[in-house]
Write an enzyme that holds these catalytic residues in place. Structure first.
Site, PDB file in Angstrom:
ATOM      1  N   TYR A 157       0.845  -1.203   0.000  1.00 18.50           N
ATOM      2  CA  TYR A 157       0.000   0.000   0.000  1.00 18.50           C
ATOM      3  C   TYR A 157       0.883   1.256   0.000  1.00 18.50           C
ATOM      4  CZ  TYR A 157      -3.857   3.079   1.449  1.00 18.50           C
ATOM      5  OH  TYR A 157      -4.818   4.069   1.512  1.00 18.50           O
TER       6      TYR A 157
HETATM    7  N1  NAD Z   1     -10.418   5.660   4.353  1.00 16.86           N
HETATM    8  C1  NAD Z   1      -9.166   5.887   4.680  1.00 16.86           C
HETATM    9  O1  NAD Z   1      -8.805   5.818   5.869  1.00 16.86           O
HETATM   10  C2  NAD Z   1      -8.148   6.277   3.648  1.00 16.86           C
HETATM   11  C3  NAD Z   1      -6.956   6.890   4.048  1.00 16.86           C
HETATM   12  C4  NAD Z   1      -6.022   7.234   3.083  1.00 16.86           C
HETATM   13  C5  NAD Z   1      -6.278   6.989   1.752  1.00 16.86           C
HETATM   14  N2  NAD Z   1      -7.440   6.384   1.378  1.00 16.86           N
HETATM   15  C6  NAD Z   1      -7.655   6.127  -0.042  1.00 16.86           C
HETATM   16  O2  NAD Z   1      -8.889   6.663  -0.448  1.00 16.86           O
HETATM   17  C7  NAD Z   1      -9.405   5.927  -1.540  1.00 16.86           C
HETATM   18  C8  NAD Z   1     -10.861   5.566  -1.303  1.00 16.86           C
HETATM   19  O3  NAD Z   1     -10.909   4.740  -0.156  1.00 16.86           O
HETATM   20  P1  NAD Z   1     -12.196   4.555   0.750  1.00 16.86           P
HETATM   21  O4  NAD Z   1     -11.743   4.750   2.135  1.00 16.86           O
HETATM   22  O5  NAD Z   1     -13.346   5.325   0.234  1.00 16.86           O
HETATM   23  O6  NAD Z   1     -12.407   2.968   0.554  1.00 16.86           O
HETATM   24  P2  NAD Z   1     -13.687   2.087   0.155  1.00 16.86           P
HETATM   25  O7  NAD Z   1     -13.250   0.680   0.304  1.00 16.86           O
HETATM   26  O8  NAD Z   1     -14.876   2.566   0.906  1.00 16.86           O
HETATM   27  O9  NAD Z   1     -13.899   2.443  -1.393  1.00 16.86           O
HETATM   28  C9  NAD Z   1     -13.007   2.048  -2.376  1.00 16.86           C
HETATM   29  C10 NAD Z   1     -13.764   1.688  -3.632  1.00 16.86           C
HETATM   30  O10 NAD Z   1     -12.816   1.306  -4.638  1.00 16.86           O
HETATM   31  C11 NAD Z   1     -13.377   0.222  -5.354  1.00 16.86           C
HETATM   32  N3  NAD Z   1     -12.330  -0.539  -6.026  1.00 16.86           N
HETATM   33  C12 NAD Z   1     -11.418  -1.383  -5.468  1.00 16.86           C
HETATM   34  N4  NAD Z   1     -10.645  -1.933  -6.424  1.00 16.86           N
HETATM   35  C13 NAD Z   1     -11.067  -1.419  -7.613  1.00 16.86           C
HETATM   36  C14 NAD Z   1     -10.660  -1.608  -8.950  1.00 16.86           C
HETATM   37  N5  NAD Z   1      -9.680  -2.452  -9.272  1.00 16.86           N
HETATM   38  N6  NAD Z   1     -11.296  -0.917  -9.925  1.00 16.86           N
HETATM   39  C15 NAD Z   1     -12.310  -0.060  -9.623  1.00 16.86           C
HETATM   40  N7  NAD Z   1     -12.742   0.136  -8.356  1.00 16.86           N
HETATM   41  C16 NAD Z   1     -12.135  -0.524  -7.365  1.00 16.86           C
HETATM   42  C17 NAD Z   1     -14.085  -0.598  -4.285  1.00 16.86           C
HETATM   43  O11 NAD Z   1     -15.043  -1.495  -4.852  1.00 16.86           O
HETATM   44  C18 NAD Z   1     -14.711   0.497  -3.439  1.00 16.86           C
HETATM   45  O12 NAD Z   1     -16.015   0.819  -3.878  1.00 16.86           O
HETATM   46  C19 NAD Z   1      -8.486   4.713  -1.713  1.00 16.86           C
HETATM   47  O13 NAD Z   1      -7.576   4.948  -2.755  1.00 16.86           O
HETATM   48  C20 NAD Z   1      -7.764   4.643  -0.384  1.00 16.86           C
HETATM   49  O14 NAD Z   1      -6.505   4.022  -0.477  1.00 16.86           O
HETATM   50  C21 NAD Z   1      -8.373   6.022   2.286  1.00 16.86           C
END
Ligand code: NAD
Length: 250
Positions: A157
């Site tokens: 990650y």
């Molecule tokens: N929530 C956190 O704490 C956090 C912190 C830092 C960064 N992020 C980043 O924010 C972004 C969104 O995360 P989130 O927290 O909303 O997570 P989440 O799991 O709620 O949403 C992520 C979405 O991405 C989709 N997805 C996964 N693989 C995929 C693919 N190959 N093609 C298309 N869609 C795909 C999933 O189905 C899901 O709907 C991510 O990139 C995550 O790494 C999140």
């Protein structure tokens, strides 16, 4: 929170991973601000739920795996027959398991990098030519503080997100003579489903590093995305915008 009005009228945005979490809230705010939104996600059930919840004629969604370049390109060709893509939010991502590098499943390691880094590359690769033709574009790559700090037990990650930051800096410079901005954001932990992929201890460790002493709210994150995606962002590009509640020191 009192929300500022953004004007996304006549703008079309692709939001990857938009079926839930950050992406869903971004899609909602763009729609509320007059924009058209195309959600790409791999989770059919969550796409349906999101479509019902957002319930807008300006929303369309497709099952697209961002790690599959051919799928991405095919969808871009279809969309650009009828409209330009003005905004790209590379938000799809997974954390993968919590494990030391030497115990990490090799296929999972590759998968995490394929989605977080190659997915970002694939979408930029396929969409940027349309933005160049139109001389307009706003790209926001959702990275993470993990990409700056390197979180222990999250090497894949951290690498994927660090790679997305490097990509942003490089692509931003390549497009700097055009009205196209490419920026990355580095959020700290927010309570979305993604946290379920990590152990409770790992999440607690992440939270303990945040001076604000709490999780990031999804709406707070969307605010930053909105400005970076708006016409008003005419100068900032190839940059990394921090939203880690004071955790990152650079
Ligand atoms: N929530 C956190 O704490 C956090 C912190 C830092 C960064 N992020 C980043 O924010 C972004 C969104 O995360 P989130 O927290 O909303 O997570 P989440 O799991 O709620 O949403 C992520 C979405 O991405 C989709 N997805 C996964 N693989 C995929 C693919 N190959 N093609 C298309 N869609 C795909 C999933 O189905 C899901 O709907 C991510 O990139 C995550 O790494 C999140």
């Amino acid at each position: 929170m009192n929300k500022i009005n953004y004007d996304f009228k006549n703008r079309t945005a692709v939001v990857t991973g938009g079926a839930q979490g950050f992406g869903l809230d971004i899609a909602k705010r763009f729609l509320d601000s007059g924009g058209k939104v195309i959600i790409w996600d791999i989770d059919q059930k969550m796409i349906e739920k999101a479509s019902n919840q957002l319930n807008s004629p300006n929303l369309s969604s497709n099952i697209v795996d961002v790690s599959n370049y051919n799928e991405v390109e095919k969808n871009v060709s279809e969309i650009t027959k009828n409209t330009n893509i003005d905004i790209l939010i590379n938000n799809a991502g997974i954390t993968g398991p919590t494990a030391t590098l030497w115990e990490y499943d090799i296929d999972m390691w590759k998968k995490v990098v394929e989605i977080n880094l190659m997915g970002t590359f694939n979408c930029c690769r396929a969409i940027v030519p349309n933005m160049i033709k139109n001389n307009y574009g706003r790209i926001v790559n959702v990275a993470s503080v993990a990409g700056k700090d390197g979180n222990a037990n999250a090497s894949a990650y951290s690498v994927g997100k660090a790679g997305a930051i490097g990509l942003t800096k490089s692509l931003g410079k390549e497009l700097a003579d055009k009205n196209i901005a490419v920026n990355a954001v580095t959020p700290a932990g927010a309570k979305t489903r993604i946290l379920d992929q990590m152990t409770k201890e790992h999440v607690q460790r992440m939270l303990s590093k945040v001076p604000r002493g709490r999780f990031l709210e999804v709406e707070e994150f969307t605010s930053l995305i909105c400005w970076l995606s708006s016409e008003e962002n005419t100068f900032s590009t190839a940059a990394v915008f921090d939203i880690s509640g004071g955790r990152s020191t650079y």
